[in-house]
Design a protein around this motif. Structure first.
Motif, PDB file in Angstrom:
ATOM      1  N   PRO A  19       0.837  -1.198   0.000  1.00 21.02           N
ATOM      2  CA  PRO A  19       0.000   0.000   0.000  1.00 21.02           C
ATOM      3  C   PRO A  19       0.879   1.258   0.000  1.00 21.02           C
ATOM      4  CG  PRO A  19      -0.287  -1.274   2.041  1.00 21.02           C
ATOM      5  CD  PRO A  19       0.789  -1.926   1.254  1.00 21.02           C
ATOM      6  N   VAL A  20       0.454   2.279  -0.733  1.00 26.02           N
ATOM      7  CA  VAL A  20       1.185   3.539  -0.820  1.00 26.02           C
ATOM      8  C   VAL A  20       0.172   4.680  -0.755  1.00 26.02           C
ATOM      9  CG1 VAL A  20       2.615   5.006  -2.310  1.00 26.02           C
ATOM     10  CG2 VAL A  20       3.020   2.555  -2.261  1.00 26.02           C
ATOM     11  N   ARG A  21       0.458   5.675   0.039  1.00 22.36           N
ATOM     12  CA  ARG A  21      -0.366   6.890   0.093  1.00 22.36           C
ATOM     13  C   ARG A  21       0.375   7.973  -0.668  1.00 22.36           C
ATOM     14  NH1 ARG A  21      -5.504   7.996   1.347  1.00 22.36           N
ATOM     15  NH2 ARG A  21      -5.339   6.637   3.143  1.00 22.36           N
ATOM     16  N   VAL A  22      -0.334   8.752  -1.464  1.00 22.28           N
ATOM     17  CA  VAL A  22       0.285   9.850  -2.216  1.00 22.28           C
ATOM     18  C   VAL A  22       0.360  11.078  -1.315  1.00 22.28           C
ATOM     19  CG1 VAL A  22       0.096  11.398  -4.192  1.00 22.28           C
ATOM     20  CG2 VAL A  22      -0.552   8.987  -4.431  1.00 22.28           C
ATOM     21  N   TYR A  23       1.581  11.566  -1.123  1.00 21.11           N
ATOM     22  CA  TYR A  23       1.819  12.772  -0.335  1.00 21.11           C
ATOM     23  C   TYR A  23       2.102  13.955  -1.253  1.00 21.11           C
ATOM     24  CZ  TYR A  23       2.291   9.483   3.515  1.00 21.11           C
ATOM     25  OH  TYR A  23       2.061   8.493   4.431  1.00 21.11           O
ATOM     26  N   TYR A  24       2.055  15.127  -0.689  1.00 23.33           N
ATOM     27  CA  TYR A  24       2.296  16.352  -1.455  1.00 23.33           C
ATOM     28  C   TYR A  24       3.638  16.277  -2.194  1.00 23.33           C
ATOM     29  CZ  TYR A  24       2.627  21.291  -2.574  1.00 23.33           C
ATOM     30  OH  TYR A  24       2.752  22.473  -3.240  1.00 23.33           O
ATOM     31  N   GLU A  25       4.647  15.748  -1.532  1.00 27.01           N
ATOM     32  CA  GLU A  25       5.991  15.648  -2.124  1.00 27.01           C
ATOM     33  C   GLU A  25       6.042  14.744  -3.354  1.00 27.01           C
ATOM     34  OE1 GLU A  25       7.721  12.020   0.628  1.00 27.01           O
ATOM     35  OE2 GLU A  25       7.789  14.056   1.415  1.00 27.01           O
ATOM     36  N   ASP A  26       5.032  13.895  -3.542  1.00 26.16           N
ATOM     37  CA  ASP A  26       4.977  12.979  -4.685  1.00 26.16           C
ATOM     38  C   ASP A  26       4.390  13.631  -5.931  1.00 26.16           C
ATOM     39  OD1 ASP A  26       5.892  10.775  -3.093  1.00 26.16           O
ATOM     40  OD2 ASP A  26       3.837  10.503  -2.350  1.00 26.16           O
ATOM     41  N   THR A  27       3.791  14.816  -5.769  1.00 24.84           N
ATOM     42  CA  THR A  27       3.059  15.422  -6.876  1.00 24.84           C
ATOM     43  C   THR A  27       3.867  16.491  -7.600  1.00 24.84           C
ATOM     44  OG1 THR A  27       1.992  17.056  -5.452  1.00 24.84           O
ATOM     45  CG2 THR A  27       0.853  14.953  -5.749  1.00 24.84           C
ATOM     46  N   ASP A  28       3.429  16.782  -8.815  1.00 26.78           N
ATOM     47  CA  ASP A  28       4.065  17.828  -9.618  1.00 26.78           C
ATOM     48  C   ASP A  28       3.243  19.117  -9.526  1.00 26.78           C
ATOM     49  OD1 ASP A  28       1.862  17.481 -11.277  1.00 26.78           O
ATOM     50  OD2 ASP A  28       2.994  16.453 -12.849  1.00 26.78           O
ATOM     51  N   ALA A  29       3.584  20.099 -10.339  1.00 23.69           N
ATOM     52  CA  ALA A  29       2.909  21.391 -10.300  1.00 23.69           C
ATOM     53  C   ALA A  29       1.427  21.295 -10.646  1.00 23.69           C
ATOM     54  CB  ALA A  29       3.605  22.357 -11.256  1.00 23.69           C
ATOM     55  N   ALA A  30       1.037  20.253 -11.364  1.00 15.39           N
ATOM     56  CA  ALA A  30      -0.371  20.074 -11.728  1.00 15.39           C
ATOM     57  C   ALA A  30      -1.161  19.322 -10.657  1.00 15.39           C
ATOM     58  CB  ALA A  30      -0.470  19.328 -13.061  1.00 15.39           C
ATOM     59  N   GLY A  31      -0.472  18.893  -9.586  1.00 15.06           N
ATOM     60  CA  GLY A  31      -1.159  18.201  -8.501  1.00 15.06           C
ATOM     61  C   GLY A  31      -1.347  16.709  -8.702  1.00 15.06           C
ATOM     62  N   VAL A  32      -0.644  16.145  -9.685  1.00 15.56           N
ATOM     63  CA  VAL A  32      -0.710  14.695  -9.899  1.00 15.56           C
ATOM     64  C   VAL A  32       0.656  14.093  -9.595  1.00 15.56           C
ATOM     65  CG1 VAL A  32      -2.546  14.896 -11.627  1.00 15.56           C
ATOM     66  CG2 VAL A  32      -0.174  14.833 -12.366  1.00 15.56           C
ATOM     67  N   VAL A  33       0.684  12.782  -9.407  1.00 15.13           N
ATOM     68  CA  VAL A  33       1.949  12.116  -9.098  1.00 15.13           C
ATOM     69  C   VAL A  33       2.922  12.325 -10.260  1.00 15.13           C
ATOM     70  CG1 VAL A  33       3.073   9.892  -8.696  1.00 15.13           C
ATOM     71  CG2 VAL A  33       0.940  10.436  -7.529  1.00 15.13           C
ATOM     72  N   TYR A  34       4.095  12.829  -9.938  1.00 14.37           N
ATOM     73  CA  TYR A  34       5.167  13.041 -10.916  1.00 14.37           C
ATOM     74  C   TYR A  34       5.557  11.687 -11.492  1.00 14.37           C
ATOM     75  CZ  TYR A  34       9.703  14.597 -12.707  1.00 14.37           C
ATOM     76  OH  TYR A  34      10.782  14.880 -13.508  1.00 14.37           O
ATOM     77  N   TYR A  35       5.747  11.615 -12.804  1.00 13.55           N
ATOM     78  CA  TYR A  35       5.916  10.334 -13.499  1.00 13.55           C
ATOM     79  C   TYR A  35       7.019   9.463 -12.908  1.00 13.55           C
ATOM     80  CZ  TYR A  35      10.128  11.701 -16.022  1.00 13.55           C
ATOM     81  OH  TYR A  35      11.408  12.051 -16.342  1.00 13.55           O
ATOM     82  N   ALA A  36       8.142  10.033 -12.501  1.00 14.42           N
ATOM     83  CA  ALA A  36       9.254   9.238 -11.972  1.00 14.42           C
ATOM     84  C   ALA A  36       8.919   8.603 -10.626  1.00 14.42           C
ATOM     85  CB  ALA A  36      10.504  10.098 -11.854  1.00 14.42           C
ATOM     86  N   ASN A  37       7.965   9.179  -9.909  1.00 15.74           N
ATOM     87  CA  ASN A  37       7.626   8.631  -8.602  1.00 15.74           C
ATOM     88  C   ASN A  37       6.913   7.289  -8.687  1.00 15.74           C
ATOM     89  OD1 ASN A  37       8.923  10.585  -7.153  1.00 15.74           O
ATOM     90  ND2 ASN A  37       7.144  11.927  -7.097  1.00 15.74           N
ATOM     91  N   TYR A  38       6.283   6.985  -9.805  1.00 15.02           N
ATOM     92  CA  TYR A  38       5.709   5.653  -9.977  1.00 15.02           C
ATOM     93  C   TYR A  38       6.829   4.606  -9.913  1.00 15.02           C
ATOM     94  CZ  TYR A  38       1.369   7.869 -11.489  1.00 15.02           C
ATOM     95  OH  TYR A  38       0.220   8.612 -11.548  1.00 15.02           O
ATOM     96  N   LEU A  39       7.978   4.938 -10.498  1.00 16.47           N
ATOM     97  CA  LEU A  39       9.120   4.012 -10.455  1.00 16.47           C
ATOM     98  C   LEU A  39       9.660   3.882  -9.036  1.00 16.47           C
ATOM     99  CD1 LEU A  39      10.883   5.123 -13.749  1.00 16.47           C
ATOM    100  CD2 LEU A  39       9.419   3.120 -13.387  1.00 16.47           C
TER     101      LEU A  39
END
Length: 148
Positions: A19-39
């Motif tokens: 399980p993973v929770r998305v935190y603010y630090e995981d997101t980009d300027a658009a408010g979605v998870v930055y692509y590299a963070n999936y890796l």
């Protein structure tokens, strides 16, 4: 919207779910998870799966001089994850070779498939920076899981 099947492997191969929770630090300027963070989420899942079956990568490096490195990644980004989403990283063992492991890894939100990847990990002799056979104990444990 794509969904993840209940049993995505008809052979019933072992799965590990982190399980993973998305935190603010995981997101980009658009408010979605930055692509590299999936890796990064996938890396954590592989590490925790190895730890769960009794193997720590730092100990393997210290004791045997062996390390796991990413050799290749094939990834599809299917839908965005957003701040505060509760995700699951679903990992399966797709292929076990002499000196490499290929994992199937999917990131889902509920039953919605967001990210789908095939990630090949190579075992290397860290001092020589050359491929090396997987340690027998890890290979044996993974073969047992693969047969599940």
């Amino acid at each position: 919207m794509q969904t993840i099947p209940e049993n995505d492997d008809p052979k019933g191969a072992a799965r590990f779910v982190l399980p993973v929770r998305v935190y603010y630090e995981d997101t980009d300027a658009a408010g979605v998870v930055y692509y590299a963070n999936y890796l990064r989420f996938c890396e954590r899942a592989r590490t925790e799966w190895l730890r769960a079956i009794g193997f720590e990568q730092q100990r393997m490096l210290a004791d045997d001089g062996l390390a796991f490195v990413v050799r290749s990644v094939k990834a599809d980004y299917l839908a965005p994850a957003c701040l505060d989403d509760a995700l699951s990283v679903v990992s399966t063992l797709n292929e076990l070779r002499r000196a490499s492991i290929t994992f199937g890894q999917q990131i889902v939100r509920g039953s919605e498939l967001l990210f789908d990847a095939s990630i090949q990990i190579a075992c290397v002799d860290w001092n020589r920076r050359k491929p090396a056979a997987l340690p027998a104990a890890i290979r044996s444990q993974l073969e047992t899981l693969q047969a599940v």
